[in-house]
Design a protein around this motif. Structure first.
Motif, PDB file in Angstrom:
ATOM      1  N   UNK A 121       8.991   4.600   0.275  1.00 55.30           N
ATOM      2  CA  UNK A 121       8.939   5.513  -0.753  1.00 55.30           C
ATOM      3  C   UNK A 121       9.468   6.951  -0.779  1.00 55.30           C
ATOM      4  N   UNK A 122       9.416   7.284   0.359  1.00 58.97           N
ATOM      5  CA  UNK A 122       9.643   8.786   0.741  1.00 58.97           C
ATOM      6  C   UNK A 122      10.988   8.798   1.907  1.00 58.97           C
ATOM      7  N   UNK A 154       0.846  -1.088  -0.090  1.00 63.41           N
ATOM      8  CA  UNK A 154      -0.084  -0.030   0.102  1.00 63.41           C
ATOM      9  C   UNK A 154       0.974   1.359  -0.032  1.00 63.41           C
ATOM     10  N   UNK A 155       0.223   2.345   0.061  1.00 62.70           N
ATOM     11  CA  UNK A 155       0.753   3.745   0.396  1.00 62.70           C
ATOM     12  C   UNK A 155       0.638   4.239   1.476  1.00 62.70           C
ATOM     13  N   UNK A 156       1.450   4.855   2.314  1.00 66.10           N
ATOM     14  CA  UNK A 156       1.154   5.616   3.424  1.00 66.10           C
ATOM     15  C   UNK A 156       0.595   4.586   4.581  1.00 66.10           C
ATOM     16  N   UNK A 185       0.877   7.801  -5.366  1.00 65.05           N
ATOM     17  CA  UNK A 185       2.148   8.026  -5.088  1.00 65.05           C
ATOM     18  C   UNK A 185       2.754   8.317  -6.651  1.00 65.05           C
ATOM     19  N   UNK A 186       3.539   9.268  -6.733  1.00 61.38           N
ATOM     20  CA  UNK A 186       4.448   9.405  -7.995  1.00 61.38           C
ATOM     21  C   UNK A 186       5.062  10.643  -8.012  1.00 61.38           C
ATOM     22  N   UNK A 235      10.604  15.897  -7.631  1.00 62.89           N
ATOM     23  CA  UNK A 235      10.526  14.981  -6.782  1.00 62.89           C
ATOM     24  C   UNK A 235       9.554  13.793  -6.716  1.00 62.89           C
ATOM     25  N   UNK A 236       9.220  13.461  -5.679  1.00 61.85           N
ATOM     26  CA  UNK A 236       8.214  12.328  -5.327  1.00 61.85           C
ATOM     27  C   UNK A 236       7.008  12.915  -4.344  1.00 61.85           C
ATOM     28  N   UNK A 237       5.803  12.776  -4.669  1.00 59.33           N
ATOM     29  CA  UNK A 237       4.873  13.044  -3.571  1.00 59.33           C
ATOM     30  C   UNK A 237       3.959  11.795  -3.426  1.00 59.33           C
TER      31      UNK A 237
END
Length: 729
Positions: A179-180, A137-139, A388-389, A395-397
């Motif tokens: 990811x970040x 997943x993301x976050x 995400x991307x 950069x990445x967000x």
């Protein structure tokens, strides 16, 4: 109240000093974190505890962590008993739901010992929702995961901090798996800095008054909080109260409604909660113990603690919690996924807890206790896509907009529910400016405001959710999961109040997006949305491309009291303020407006009478509909041991039976009934169905209780008061 021989001024000064310490810890977190989730939305917590460990003070920004911090710190305290080298500057990372009590893996906690000289005197706890924690997943949100191993990194009490800094090897490990990495590592350092502030201030406090007196005063604070809470509980009638909820999960190809039940026993000054749920599933909704405990306690705090009671270990003492046998959605065992258990089953637990407390408090002899009942907050974050991307800065967000979690609050006896409320546990959270989002992420916001007609109708209406739309720009695509907690079963009301509307999300592409932009701000745009199929509630993967438009609407809070008792002028004001539409005002409140927007009194009187007749199946009401003596207390228990209508005093049967059996009843699929009220609840296309069961006084047609249940659910039980308990009309 006893202060154990301490001067009352000294007790209060010490208590304020402890509160100031956690407030300063919070300030340090906000000033050192670079994440809008922390700086704007305030999705974090800060606590200090003694060595038992029990809370001494907690910053009330995300109250759910009052539970998770306790479970996590207990784990570390137990581990520390096996260590012979615990020293200042050591720190443990905890985000494991099973061992560490975290809400979910995305909520990462740092726990550090606090010393006064060479003496260990307590623990510091800080927590933040991270922009990412790895995994599918993301976050920290992984609807596609089938087990906990796919949801992200888990730290079950890892001593990764030495001398106040993250160990270099652990730092590299974390950076490689998220990811970040920059924001994540910065937030970990931010949490260390927050505890450092708390440790320094607590050391100074102890140095100024002496360790033994500090400990004595801490026990006094806890005893006083316990005593005050017990006094309030003792004013609630002894008895058994129960409620149901259903968690929605339409992922993995099966459209589940997962049943949960709570039974509350009030016994003197004790509250005993017993939760039961269906077997755990391979979806991310299962709630770990810390998430359930914190969710339950949010409703206890907001119902009975009023904000005037210090948050310390004393308020845990009158409350016991039984989560039943292991292997259920309220007591899962590994490897069941849990990455949204706090916002899925946990939120339903929060709603059920408020339900049973409101049932019990409505029967109290004490007018202050009765005045604390409320409709349920929506308490289900309509987060929509979590993306995400790349971004416009090279950069990445990570797009995890907690704006969408700002749903409607429950109606209260003194005021309507709060619009853009958030959730019951987000007492200090904020709403980021849209310019903040646009500065960081590749989006252009089209609008953000309240979602009209989303509030639960009532004498006091619920709060409205947030309606927003943004367009993807600057980059070709972003992707990630999507999740919404409540599309089919909304937040119910109390005392004849109706449920709020539910959340919904659309992703408009191509011509659909272009048509929305051409008709932006006009009725045609609204008509277009009503004809489009929203995205499912749970998606493991969604891709949003340049030019696509994301529209999300949050659900509303439940109403309080019969909507036909709401002042027509208040309804007209809501129409003028664009909170509700004129057709909703007429359908839900029976209020008819003239061409200039003023109330047409004659037409309103006729419309309300017609609605009362409809409630009774066409029969004429035999008694007047009057506001109950206590707002929202639609059913009372008389001194003779009978149920009676709170409006007209019509007898509703023996108090040992269910007053619902004596009521006029109307049962309708909820999506059909809410379409009549010009509100939105998603139609359920699988069995069982979801229905609205409206129960009315057979004499005056007052709405007594409005139940949201599945169509195979037996009649909901009425409160069962302990023999000899007196609750007067």
């Amino acid at each position: 109240m006893s202060t154990h021989g301490e001067d009352v001024v000294a007790v209060e000064v010490h208590n304020r000093a402890l509160r100031n310490i956690t407030n300063e810890m919070s300030i340090a977190l906000v000033r050192t974190s670079g994440s809008p989730v922390v700086t704007e939305s305030k999705d974090y917590a800060a606590c200090i505890m003694d060595t038992i460990p029990e809370h001494l003070s907690a910053a009330a920004y995300l109250v759910t962590h009052f539970g998770t911090s306790l479970v996590g710190t207990r784990l570390i305290a137990e581990m520390a008993r096996e260590l012979d080298d615990l020293r200042p500057g050591d720190g443990f990372i905890v985000n494991d739901v099973y061992k560490g009590g975290a809400n979910h893996q995305g909520d990462v906690g740092v726990i550090m010992p606090i010393f006064h000289g060479a003496t260990h005197i307590g623990w510091g706890f800080t927590n933040m929702h991270m922009l990412d924690i790895g995994g599918a997943g993301v976050s920290g949100v992984a609807p596609a995961a089938r087990d906990v191993y796919g949801e992200g990194l888990r730290f079950a009490g890892v001593r990764a901090i030495r001398n106040g800094a993250i160990d270099r090897e652990w730092e590299e490990f974390i950076a490689t798996n998220v990811r970040t990495p920059g924001p994540v590592l910065n937030d970990l350092r931010s949490m260390i800095s927050g505890i450092n502030v708390g440790a320094r201030k607590l050391d100074e406090l102890v140095g100024s008054i002496g360790l033994e007196r500090h400990r004595r005063l801490c026990e006094t604070h806890k005893d006083l909080s316990e005593q005050l809470l017990r006094e309030r509980i003792a004013k609630i009638p002894d008895g058994t109260y129960e409620a149901y909820e259903w968690n929605e999960f339409d992922g993995h190809g099966v459209d589940h409604l997962l049943r949960i039940k709570v039974v509350l026993v009030v016994d003197g000054s004790d509250l005993r909660f017993t939760f039961a749920g269906v077997p755990q599933i391979d979806g991310f909704v299962n709630a770990g113990y810390g998430a359930l405990l914190g969710s339950m306690f949010v409703s206890v705090l907001t119902s009975l603690c009023y904000g005037d009671m210090p948050m310390n270990g004393g308020i845990w003492r009158p409350v016991t919690v039984d989560v039943g046998p292991p292997g259920t959605i309220v007591n899962p065992v590994a490897p069941a996924p849990v990455s949204m258990g706090h916002s899925e089953v946990g939120m339903r637990v929060r709603k059920m807890t408020r339900d049973v407390l409101s049932q019990a408090m409505a029967l109290s002899d004490d007018p202050v206790i009765r005045g604390r009942i409320s409709g349920k907050a929506h308490d289900g974050p309509s987060m929509g896509p979590i993306l995400f991307g790349g971004n416009q800065h090279g950069g990445r967000s990570v797009i995890v907009y907690l704006d969408t979690a700002l749903t409607g609050g429950g109606a209260a006896t003194l005021q309507d529910g709060q619009d853009a409320y958030g959730s019951s546990g987000m007492t200090g959270s904020g709403l980021p400016d849209v310019e903040t989002h646009e500065a960081l992420d590749p989006v252009v916001f089209l609008w953000r405001g309240v979602a009209r007609n989303s509030a639960g109708p009532g004498q006091m209406r619920g709060g409205q959710g947030v309606d927003l739309g943004y367009r993807m720009a600057f980059v070709d695509q972003m992707s990630g999961p999507a999740t919404m907690a409540a599309l089919e079963l909304p937040a119910s009301g109390v005392g004849g109040g109706y449920p709020g509307g539910n959340e919904v999300c659309w992703v408009l592409r191509g011509e659909e997006a272009d048509r929305m932009l051409r008709h932006f701000g006009t009725p045609a745009a609204e008509e277009q949305l009503s004809g489009l199929e929203p995205i499912p509630g749970k998606m493991g993967f969604i891709q949003v491309q340049r030019g696509d438009v994301v529209v999300t609407r949050g659900g509303g809070g439940g109403g309080l009291g019969d909507p036909l008792l709401r002042r027509p002028a208040a309804v007209a004001e809501d129409v003028r303020g664009r909170y509700v539409t004129a057709d909703h005002a007429e359908a839900a409140y029976g209020v008819v407006l003239a061409g200039d927007g003023s109330v047409d009194a004659d037409a309103t009187g006729a419309r309300r009478l017609a609605l009362r007749r409809e409630r009774l199946g066409g029969a004429e009401p035999t008694r007047d509909l009057l506001a109950p003596a206590s707002i929202g207390v639609a059913v009372v228990r008389t001194e003779s041991g009978r149920w009676a209508c709170g409006s007209c005093a019509e007898d509703l049967g023996d108090a040992g039976e269910n007053f619902r059996d004596a009521a006029a009843r109307r049962e309708t699929p909820i999506h059909e009934r809410y379409a009549q009220l010009r509100m939105y609840v998603r139609r359920r296309r699988s069995e069982p169905g979801v229905v609205l069961r409206e129960h009315f006084c057979p004499a005056c047609a007052q709405a007594l209780v409005v139940d949201v249940v599945t169509d195979d659910t037996p009649t909901v039980a009425a409160p069962a008061l302990t023999a000899g308990t007196l609750a007067t009309a």
